[in-house]
Design a protein around this motif. Structure first.
Motif, mmCIF file in Angstrom:
data_model
loop_
_atom_site.group_PDB
_atom_site.id
_atom_site.type_symbol
_atom_site.label_atom_id
_atom_site.label_comp_id
_atom_site.label_asym_id
_atom_site.label_seq_id
_atom_site.Cartn_x
_atom_site.Cartn_y
_atom_site.Cartn_z
ATOM 1 N N SER A 83 0.827 -1.273 0.054
ATOM 2 C CA SER A 83 -0.150 0.131 0.137
ATOM 3 C C SER A 83 0.992 1.423 0.031
ATOM 4 O O SER A 83 0.438 2.123 -0.760
ATOM 5 N N VAL A 84 1.703 1.349 1.033
ATOM 6 C CA VAL A 84 2.664 2.390 0.948
ATOM 7 C C VAL A 84 3.570 2.547 -0.420
ATOM 8 O O VAL A 84 3.728 3.812 -0.848
ATOM 9 N N LEU A 85 3.987 1.689 -0.843
ATOM 10 C CA LEU A 85 4.863 1.698 -2.009
ATOM 11 C C LEU A 85 4.056 2.345 -3.412
ATOM 12 O O LEU A 85 4.473 3.031 -4.138
ATOM 13 N N PHE A 86 2.972 1.639 -3.444
ATOM 14 C CA PHE A 86 1.996 1.935 -4.730
ATOM 15 C C PHE A 86 0.980 2.951 -4.366
ATOM 16 O O PHE A 86 0.537 3.572 -5.426
ATOM 17 N N ASP A 87 0.335 3.106 -3.261
ATOM 18 C CA ASP A 87 -0.434 4.057 -2.873
ATOM 19 C C ASP A 87 -0.154 5.473 -2.110
ATOM 20 O O ASP A 87 -0.862 6.395 -2.305
ATOM 21 N N GLY A 88 1.234 5.330 -1.873
ATOM 22 C CA GLY A 88 1.752 6.390 -1.003
ATOM 23 C C GLY A 88 1.547 6.654 0.317
ATOM 24 O O GLY A 88 0.756 5.783 0.978
ATOM 25 N N LEU A 89 1.984 7.428 1.011
ATOM 26 C CA LEU A 89 1.603 7.598 2.565
ATOM 27 C C LEU A 89 0.452 8.551 2.866
ATOM 28 O O LEU A 89 -0.139 8.370 3.838
ATOM 29 N N VAL A 90 -0.096 9.278 1.788
ATOM 30 C CA VAL A 90 -1.191 10.093 2.093
ATOM 31 C C VAL A 90 -2.239 9.226 1.355
ATOM 32 O O VAL A 90 -2.242 8.993 0.402
ATOM 33 N N GLY A 91 -3.293 9.301 2.157
ATOM 34 C CA GLY A 91 -4.674 8.478 1.659
ATOM 35 C C GLY A 91 -5.173 7.669 2.708
ATOM 36 O O GLY A 91 -4.745 7.698 3.788
ATOM 37 N N GLU A 92 -5.924 6.627 2.224
ATOM 38 C CA GLU A 92 -6.592 5.786 3.166
ATOM 39 C C GLU A 92 -5.814 4.972 3.774
ATOM 40 O O GLU A 92 -5.019 4.494 3.071
ATOM 41 N N PRO A 93 -5.958 4.344 4.925
ATOM 42 C CA PRO A 93 -5.263 3.396 5.643
ATOM 43 C C PRO A 93 -5.468 2.044 5.054
ATOM 44 O O PRO A 93 -6.392 1.854 4.299
ATOM 45 N N VAL A 94 -4.603 1.203 5.223
ATOM 46 C CA VAL A 94 -4.642 -0.290 4.767
ATOM 47 C C VAL A 94 -6.095 -0.672 5.620
ATOM 48 O O VAL A 94 -6.191 -0.750 6.887
ATOM 49 N N GLY A 95 -6.947 -1.388 4.791
ATOM 50 C CA GLY A 95 -8.026 -2.072 5.576
ATOM 51 C C GLY A 95 -9.150 -0.821 5.333
ATOM 52 O O GLY A 95 -10.560 -1.462 5.554
#
Length: 225
Positions: A207-219
């Motif tokens: 999630s962090v690598l492909f979606d970044g640190l800004v956005g919805e959390p895992v889950g």
């Protein structure tokens, strides 16, 4: 018996067939126990600084009990490196299979998740792999396999960039190094007995690598406070 004996064809390189292990075992000290202990020692003391005598003392057995399972220290190293590389080879082979029509970025993401799982399951062996420098034929063979894996992954990243699924202002080889450098860094801090389960770790890294640190959390979305 000395710490080194002539290598047999089954013990000269990290070939991926696991042939350096023998099938017979002794109660309490089977081949897997010997290998697990050897990898721990190699990581703790360094491969070159560890002897078969050191391993025998750690296990509380004679050298001949170790040679019952492995022909040499090099054979132990080959088995450990094969353990680290075999799963990665299979994961990359699946990622390279485009016959199912999956986008390159989806295959890349699945490979990252699988690489994290492999690292967690074989953390000690992967740690050893990341430390080899090509000082012997076995290490050179392992490094050649690792380079081939890196090349396949870099090609997959390039394809995902061409598809427009990854940002195009960063060279594909840099993206590949950043992505898999992050995965490899897990050996330095992840603890299997910690509070972060392997599956959650894999999902978080992806999630962090492909979606970044800004956005919805895992889950899913954050719950309102």
């Amino acid at each position: 018996m000395s710490d080194s004996v002539p290598d047999s064809p089954a013990t000269t390189a990290a070939s991926g067939d696991g042939a350096s292990r023998r099938s017979r075992g002794r109660p309490g000290h089977d081949a897997d126990t010997v290998l697990r202990t050897a990898v721990e020692l190699f990581n703790r003391q360094g491969y070159d600084a560890t002897s078969i005598g050191d391993l025998a003392r750690e296990l509380g057995v004679t050298k001949s009990a170790i040679y019952h399972h492995f022909d040499s220290k090099e054979a132990l190293l080959a088995a450990a490196l094969d353990e680290a590389l075999d799963g990665l080879d299979r994961a990359v082979a699946r990622a390279a299979d485009h016959t199912r029509g999956e986008p390159a970025v989806d295959r890349l993401r699945a490979t990252v998740v699988e690489a994290v799982r492999i690292l967690v399951a074989h953390q000690s062996a992967v740690t050893l792999l990341l430390r080899v420098r090509g000082n012997s034929p076995t290490e050179q063979a392992a490094l050649a396999r690792r380079r081939a894996i890196d090349d396949h992954l870099a090609a997959l990243v390039a394809r995902a960039v061409e598809d427009g699924a990854l940002r195009q202002d960063v060279p594909p080889d840099v993206i590949s190094r950043l992505v898999f450098g992050t995965v490899n860094s897990l050996v330095d801090w992840y603890r299997a007995d910690g509070s972060l389960p392997a599956e959650q770790l894999a999902a978080t890294v992806s999630s962090v690598l492909f979606d970044g640190l800004v956005g919805e959390p895992v889950g899913g979305p954050r719950s309102p406070r």
